[in-house]
Design a protein around this motif. Structure first.
Motif, mmCIF file in Angstrom:
data_model
loop_
_atom_site.group_PDB
_atom_site.id
_atom_site.type_symbol
_atom_site.label_atom_id
_atom_site.label_comp_id
_atom_site.label_asym_id
_atom_site.label_seq_id
_atom_site.Cartn_x
_atom_site.Cartn_y
_atom_site.Cartn_z
ATOM 1 N N CYS A 260 -6.953 -9.484 -12.331
ATOM 2 C CA CYS A 260 -6.249 -9.063 -11.703
ATOM 3 C C CYS A 260 -5.336 -7.742 -12.646
ATOM 4 N N ARG A 297 4.890 -14.834 -9.430
ATOM 5 C CA ARG A 297 4.517 -13.598 -9.364
ATOM 6 C C ARG A 297 3.685 -13.455 -6.908
ATOM 7 N N ASP A 299 1.228 -11.849 -6.398
ATOM 8 C CA ASP A 299 -0.264 -11.844 -7.497
ATOM 9 C C ASP A 299 -0.786 -13.189 -6.842
ATOM 10 N N GLU A 302 -2.331 -14.667 -3.674
ATOM 11 C CA GLU A 302 -2.607 -13.326 -3.246
ATOM 12 C C GLU A 302 -3.921 -13.910 -3.818
ATOM 13 N N ASP A 316 -4.926 -7.648 -2.400
ATOM 14 C CA ASP A 316 -4.115 -6.503 -2.611
ATOM 15 C C ASP A 316 -3.286 -6.560 -3.948
ATOM 16 N N TRP A 317 -3.493 -6.402 -5.482
ATOM 17 C CA TRP A 317 -2.704 -6.695 -6.765
ATOM 18 C C TRP A 317 -1.765 -5.149 -6.460
ATOM 19 N N ARG A 318 -0.356 -6.169 -6.503
ATOM 20 C CA ARG A 318 0.533 -5.279 -7.343
ATOM 21 C C ARG A 318 0.936 -5.844 -8.068
ATOM 22 N N PRO A 319 1.215 -4.305 -9.086
ATOM 23 C CA PRO A 319 0.673 -3.244 -8.657
ATOM 24 C C PRO A 319 -0.789 -3.671 -9.109
ATOM 25 N N GLY A 320 -1.915 -2.260 -8.630
ATOM 26 C CA GLY A 320 -2.653 -1.848 -8.265
ATOM 27 C C GLY A 320 -4.379 -1.385 -9.570
ATOM 28 N N CYS A 321 -2.920 -1.134 -10.444
ATOM 29 C CA CYS A 321 -4.677 -0.682 -11.643
ATOM 30 C C CYS A 321 -3.420 -1.278 -13.179
ATOM 31 N N ALA A 324 0.079 0.689 -14.465
ATOM 32 C CA ALA A 324 0.743 1.008 -13.318
ATOM 33 C C ALA A 324 1.438 -0.235 -13.955
#
Length: 352
Positions: A260, A297, A299, A302, A316-321, A324
């Protein structure tokens, strides 16, 4: 309470707590945590018990950690306080074991991860075997090394602990000894003899009599990883890994690609914060604070879905990188309280 998940016995001078939930790799649920804690309280003032042994009925695993699926369900149905309660119990148990007035021995034979390190990694005598697989793999499910794991990682040589924290890297017996997660190695075929010796001989004398074992393969030298892992932030650390040609760098990059992004950034900050905290209790307090934030969170749910429930390994991580991830949100996790303090620092010597 399902008492069948733990076997408790007293033979000679030895009190033995044996985890017996093999289908779940001895993952700790609330009943197990409460029963271990009650047993330790009873034996604290029992003159007939001179040494405590924590081991497993299964050669496959000592303890794979907490029951993460159950925690996810508690969080979804009852909210943060209920979801955080197993972490609170586990951390308090780790503190109890670290400060226990009688010698405690752990046999980390097989898998020992996450909460399993909390159970076996802070006691006075920590034995690993040729089957041992130790790790703090929390970033893969959007958490951060906990149960006192970040204390051990932050005290490991050089920046080797940071590498293990970010990648969730697995340690064999020699690597665990080098990192400070264990004290002695014994071959698994000798564990029965060690148990028997502990029933009539002081633990320190038994430990001193253990024969040496041949070393196993270690990880990269601490100097080799320093130029990568002394990066000021996660984006720069990943850039340095991408530019490095060593096999270990490519492996580390692949491991972090599965983790993550928010947890990676938080774990980097938490590692450096733990290095300057004075003791295990203060680090456990920090871990609890961080875990409370992470449970809130999306994540976390998920990550558990992707890794443990659906097992599609496509979270599907939030954020994905990592680029960010907000540095302000990372700082808030370290300085704001999302849940009531763990209370170890002021709880007194019996860890109540």
């Amino acid at each position: 309470m399902d008492t069948g998940l733990i076997d408790i016995r007293h033979t000679g001078r030895l009190g033995r707590i044996t985890l017996n939930r093999p289908a779940a790799l001895n993952a700790l649920n609330m009943d197990m945590l409460e029963r271990i804690d009650a047993c330790l309280r009873a034996w604290r003032d029992d003159g007939a018990v001179e040494t405590v042994l924590i081991d497993s009925a299964s050669p496959r695993a000592f303890c794979a950690g907490g029951d993460i699926r159950a925690i996810r369900d508690r969080l979804a149905t009852q909210g943060l306080e209920a979801g955080a309660m197993p972490f609170r119990r586990s951390y308090r148990l780790a503190a109890t074991l670290a400060g226990y007035p009688k010698p405690v021995v752990s046999f980390m034979d097989g898998i020992a991860m996450g909460g399993g390190i909390g159970l076996g990694g802070h006691v006075r005598y920590r034995i690993v075997t040729e089957r041992a697989v130790l790790a703090m793999p929390e970033t893969a499910i959007a958490l951060t090394p906990d149960a006192g794991g970040s204390y051990l990682l932050s005290r490991a040589p050089g920046l080797s602990g940071l590498r293990l924290a970010l990648t969730g890297g697995r340690m064999n017996a020699t690597m665990a000894l080098d990192a400070g997660f264990a004290d002695r190695m014994a071959h698994s075929t000798t564990l029965d003899a060690i148990r028997q010796a502990l029933t009539h001989t002081p633990a320190g004398r038994v430990m001193d009599s253990l024969p040496p074992c041949p070393p196993m393969a270690g990880g990269p030298d601490t100097a080799a990883i320093a130029t990568v892992y002394d990066a000021p932030d996660m984006p720069e650390l990943l850039r340095r890994l991408q530019a490095h040609q060593a096999d270990w760098a490519r492996d580390d990059l692949a491991a972090m690609a599965r983790a993550c992004p928010f947890s990676l950034c938080l774990t980097l900050a938490a590692y450096h914060a733990a290095r300057v905290l004075p003791d295990l209790d203060h680090v456990l307090e920090q871990e609890f604070q961080l875990v409370c934030h992470l449970l809130l969170r999306p994540d976390f749910a998920e990550g558990v879905r992707a890794r443990l429930i659906d097992k599609d390994n496509a979270p599907d991580w939030r954020p994905g990188c990592v680029d960010a991830v907000s540095p302000h949100e990372i700082a808030a996790c370290l300085h704001d309280h999302a849940c009531s303090p763990l209370g170890l620092i002021t709880a007194g010597p019996d860890r109540r």
